[in-house]
Design a protein around this motif. Sequence first.
Motif, PDB file in Angstrom:
ATOM      1  N   ARG A   7      39.320  33.267  31.320  1.00 30.25           N
ATOM      2  CA  ARG A   7      38.147  33.092  30.462  1.00 30.25           C
ATOM      3  C   ARG A   7      37.666  34.361  29.781  1.00 30.25           C
ATOM      4  O   ARG A   7      36.908  34.302  28.831  1.00 30.25           O
ATOM      5  N   ASN A   8      38.074  35.526  30.294  1.00 29.98           N
ATOM      6  CA  ASN A   8      37.597  36.780  29.719  1.00 29.98           C
ATOM      7  C   ASN A   8      38.648  37.867  29.955  1.00 29.98           C
ATOM      8  O   ASN A   8      39.695  37.616  30.565  1.00 29.98           O
ATOM      9  N   PHE A   9      38.341  39.078  29.492  1.00 32.68           N
ATOM     10  CA  PHE A   9      39.336  40.136  29.568  1.00 32.68           C
ATOM     11  C   PHE A   9      39.507  40.689  30.984  1.00 32.68           C
ATOM     12  O   PHE A   9      40.551  41.235  31.308  1.00 32.68           O
ATOM     13  N   GLU A  10      38.518  40.511  31.854  1.00 33.48           N
ATOM     14  CA  GLU A  10      38.688  40.884  33.260  1.00 33.48           C
ATOM     15  C   GLU A  10      39.697  39.950  33.917  1.00 33.48           C
ATOM     16  O   GLU A  10      40.579  40.395  34.655  1.00 33.48           O
ATOM     17  N   ASP A  11      39.551  38.644  33.669  1.00 26.58           N
ATOM     18  CA  ASP A  11      40.531  37.671  34.170  1.00 26.58           C
ATOM     19  C   ASP A  11      41.917  37.988  33.625  1.00 26.58           C
ATOM     20  O   ASP A  11      42.914  37.884  34.334  1.00 26.58           O
TER      21      ASP A  11
END
Length: 93
Positions: A7-11
């Motif tokens: 869902r995001n750049f950390e994921d």
Amino acid sequence: MIKLPIRNFEDLARALRRFEELFGAPEGSAEACELRDISNGLRAFEDKVAARIATQRFFAGSLINVMPHSAPRPDASAITSSKKHESLNAQSN
């Protein structure tokens, strides 16, 4: 195990690290199955980002196409002469 969907750049960073760890897993193993799932998640995230970029480019292009008709164009000679005037004043000081 990586949480999907991404869902995001950390994921994304976690998924890429795990992908590298699993790369080359023997076919048919649990690791290979996880690798395939992560690969599909990465592809889905990439498609989502690409769609957003394409949308932004489309709307930016639409604005460029509309603006010349609705806004006055700057007079290039006025800008050029103004810059020359500023340059001459700076040199004389």
